[in-house]
Motif scaffolding. Structure first.
Motif, PDB file in Angstrom:
ATOM      1  N   SER A 197      58.980  97.829 -31.478  1.00  0.00           N
ATOM      2  CA  SER A 197      57.851  97.227 -31.689  1.00  0.00           C
ATOM      3  C   SER A 197      56.589  98.086 -31.382  1.00  0.00           C
ATOM      4  O   SER A 197      55.445  98.021 -31.883  1.00  0.00           O
ATOM      5  N   PHE A 198      56.880  98.850 -30.396  1.00  0.00           N
ATOM      6  CA  PHE A 198      55.646  99.780 -29.948  1.00  0.00           C
ATOM      7  C   PHE A 198      55.711 101.010 -30.399  1.00  0.00           C
ATOM      8  O   PHE A 198      54.871 101.994 -30.261  1.00  0.00           O
ATOM      9  N   MET A 199      56.625 101.271 -31.377  1.00  0.00           N
ATOM     10  CA  MET A 199      56.668 102.762 -32.020  1.00  0.00           C
ATOM     11  C   MET A 199      55.827 102.667 -33.106  1.00  0.00           C
ATOM     12  O   MET A 199      56.106 102.580 -34.548  1.00  0.00           O
ATOM     13  N   GLN A 200      54.630 102.671 -32.758  1.00  0.00           N
ATOM     14  CA  GLN A 200      53.525 102.755 -34.049  1.00  0.00           C
ATOM     15  C   GLN A 200      52.686 103.913 -33.903  1.00  0.00           C
ATOM     16  O   GLN A 200      52.470 104.751 -32.945  1.00  0.00           O
ATOM     17  N   PRO A 201      52.226 104.333 -34.897  1.00  0.00           N
ATOM     18  CA  PRO A 201      51.248 105.539 -35.188  1.00  0.00           C
ATOM     19  C   PRO A 201      49.906 105.191 -34.390  1.00  0.00           C
ATOM     20  O   PRO A 201      48.980 103.947 -34.458  1.00  0.00           O
ATOM     21  N   TYR A 202      49.023 106.318 -33.854  1.00  0.00           N
ATOM     22  CA  TYR A 202      48.061 106.157 -32.983  1.00  0.00           C
ATOM     23  C   TYR A 202      46.933 106.573 -34.261  1.00  0.00           C
ATOM     24  O   TYR A 202      47.283 107.062 -34.967  1.00  0.00           O
TER      25      TYR A 202
END
Length: 213
Positions: A197-202
């Motif tokens: 769930s933390f693997m998100q684009p900046y």
């Protein structure tokens, strides 16, 4: 994939995270070099006088317990988040939820739009320290020495308006996982089930090319 980055000076680490190594580490880092990484302090080591974060120094390039020597880190400085839970190199650290952040002042990616590779320095737009999501490991060498190591987690960036211009045109676009400041402790305290769930684009507007190379 990020193989070259700059670590922040100790005073910036103290200002941003409240912890820093006892001595200033080298700032220009490549695989097999040693740099700082930050993890949660164990409960037994915490008291009212200490931060709940701790900084360690380790090798850039994760060493699984079965690695024969430290040179293995030349191939394990980045971990694809999509396969981290099953790849032999990373699955132990992943399943133990051995999470860390790697503090970064700037990182480098190759820009191939001119037809040749041009090393490009990337920073936060506001000049702040980038918090890169990572995994750490503890490795015992052949002479009994204990070596800590770490790797940066990455995600696909084919559709990222900023990161998708780097690397060869024929290559998949990838990006290291940059955490917003407000999610740092959430990441470090998260369970293995919450990892993806933390693997998100900046946000692309928060990154800028800095031409000081």
């Amino acid at each position: 994939m990020c193989s070259h980055y700059e670590a922040p000076e100790n005073d910036r680490l103290l200002a941003g995270f409240g912890v820093a190594p006892e001595t200033q580490m080298p700032l220009d880092l490549w695989p097999l070099k040693e740099g700082p990484f930050i993890r949660m302090r164990s409960e037994e080591d915490c008291d009212d006088q200490t931060s709940d974060l701790e900084v360690l120094t380790g090798q850039f390039g994760l060493l699984p317990f079965w690695a024969k020597d430290r040179k293995f880190g030349r191939h394990s400085y980045n971990c694809r988040s999509e396969t981290g839970s099953i790849k032999p190199t990373f699955k132990s650290a992943w399943k133990k939820s051995q999470k860390c952040i790697i503090p970064v002042a700037a990182f480098y990616e190759p820009d191939w739009r001119s037809g040749k590779s041009i090393a490009t320095r990337i920073t936060r737009t506001d000049g702040g320290v980038l918090a890169i999501a990572g995994l750490w490991e503890r490795w015992k060498g052949p002479t009994g020495q204990i070596v800590h190591s770490y790797t940066m987690l990455t995600i696909n960036a084919d559709s990222h308006p900023f990161m998708n211009v780097f690397h060869k045109p024929s290559d998949e676009k990838r990006s290291i996982v940059i955490l917003p400041n407000g999610l740092i402790k959430d990441w470090l305290n998260s369970s293995v089930e919450q990892t993806m769930s933390f693997m998100q684009p900046y946000p692309p507007e928060r990154l800028v090319v800095d031409n000081r190379v």
